[in-house]
Design an enzyme around this catalytic site. Sequence first.
Site: not given
Ligand SMILES: *Cc1c(COP(=O)(O)O)cnc(C)c1O
Length: 426
Positions: A16, A144, A245, A274
Site C-alpha cells: 500500500y 477485511y 476468517d 498470519k
Molecule cells: C491479513 C488478513 C488476510 C490476508 O492475509 P494475507 O496473508 O495478507 O494474504 C485475510 N483476512 C484477514 C482477517 C487478515 O487479517
Amino acid sequence: MDSSLDFDRDHLWHPYAPMATTAPTLLVRSARGTRLTLDDGREPLDAMSSWWAAIHGYRHPRLDEALHRQADIMSHVMFGGLTHEPAIELGRRLIELTPIGLDKVFFADSGSVSVEVAIKMALQYQRGRGNPGRTKLLTIGGGYHGDTFGAMSVCDPVGGMHSMFAGALARQVFLPRPPAGFDADISAWMDESNRVLAACSEDDIAAIIVEPILQGAGGMHVYPPGVLRWLRELADRNGWLLILDEIATGFARTGEMFAADHAGVSPDIMCVGKALTGGYLTLAAVLCTAEVAEGIDASESGVLMHGPTFMANPLACAVAAANLDVLTSTDWRANVARLHTGLSFGLAPAHELENVTEVRTIGAVGVVALDRSVDVSRVAAIALDHGVWVRPFRNLIYTMPPYICSDEEISTITGALVAAAAGAAT
Ligand SMILES: *Cc1c(COP(=O)(O)O)cnc(C)c1O
C-alpha cells in the site's frame, strides 16, 4: 553511489505504497526475541509482531531448529499425489486445536488465497447440493479479508477497494457493521440486518463470511459474540454455510484460542494464517467439515478446484507444527490475560488526550483511536524515539505485541503509543 536504501526506494514496491515514495523506509539488519535491529544500530521493540505473525518473537530456538532440521531433510516436494510428515503433523494439530467438526484441511500459501479457497468451497458445496444459483456471499460492513479479487469483494465496500475496482468485483450482500464493544446491545443491529435480508433472496446466497469478534485491517473493531451466534442460526435456517476468517484473530490473540470460541460457535469453514508459522514463512489453512467436503465431492467436477504449486510446503508446515507446539506447551490463556492487563493499564492515560476518541483492548491487542487520520511516518517516528516500532493506519495507533513480551516491555510499548497519540495532534 547507489546505497541499498536508494535501490529499494527506486525499484521495490512496499505494501500500500506509491512507487515514487517519499516516506522513509527503515533497513532491518536482523531480529531477535521482541526486537528488530536497524541499520543505524537502534533496536526497537516490534509492537506489530510483523503484522500479527511473530507471536513467539524472532529466532525462537525451537522454531529455528524445526526449520533447519526440515531443510536438511527436504525443503519442498509437490503435493499432487505425494504427501509428507510435516503436512500430516500440522494437519493433526490444526484439527485438534480448532472448533469441533472442522476436520478436513486445505493448505494454502497466504491468507488471501485461503479466503479464495473458502469461497470456492462454499460455491462448490452449494452446486453439489443442487443449488448452483447460490453464488453470493453475505457479510458485515467494516471487514477485511485480503487483497485478491474474491477477498476484496467482501471487504468493507466503503473503506475497502470497491470504488477502485468497481465493475470488476463480484457483488455481495452487506449487513451493517455490528455495534462496537464486546458487551454492546445488538437488538438494533439485528433489526437493521433483518431489513436488509428481507430485500434479498436466500436462493442467491452460498455462505456468510466474517472475521469473528475483532475486525482487523478494516478498523480494529470489536463486536459482541451474540452477533456470531445470530449469524450461525441465520446460516442454518437458510442452508448457507458460515465461513469464519480467523487469519488475524486465530492462535490466542483475542484471549481464546480462536475468536469463535468467545461465542461457542463452530463454523463450517475456517481460515487461519498470519501467526500459523510464528512469522517464519507464508502459510495458511482452510478447514472445513465432513459435510462440506462431501458436498464438494458431489459437485459436477468431483474435486475441489484449487491446487497451488507450493501447497503444504514442508518447511512452512514443519515450522508451523513447532510453532503450535510452543503455543500449546505454555499457559497461553494466562499469558494473554497478563498482556491484556498490561495493555489496558498502560493505554489508560490515552483516555485523557483531547484527540483520542476511544481506547480499546481485547486479548493481546491494544488500540488508540484518534479523531482524525494520522501522519503515519510522523507517528511511527515518535514511537521509534520511545524504542518501539508501530505502523498506524487511518486514525488508529495499535499494537499486537509478541506473546513473549515482559511486563516491562508492554509498559514501554504502551508508553510509546500514548506519546505517539499525544504527538499526533501537534
Ligand atoms: C491479513 C488478513 C488476510 C490476508 O492475509 P494475507 O496473508 O495478507 O494474504 C485475510 N483476512 C484477514 C482477517 C487478515 O487479517
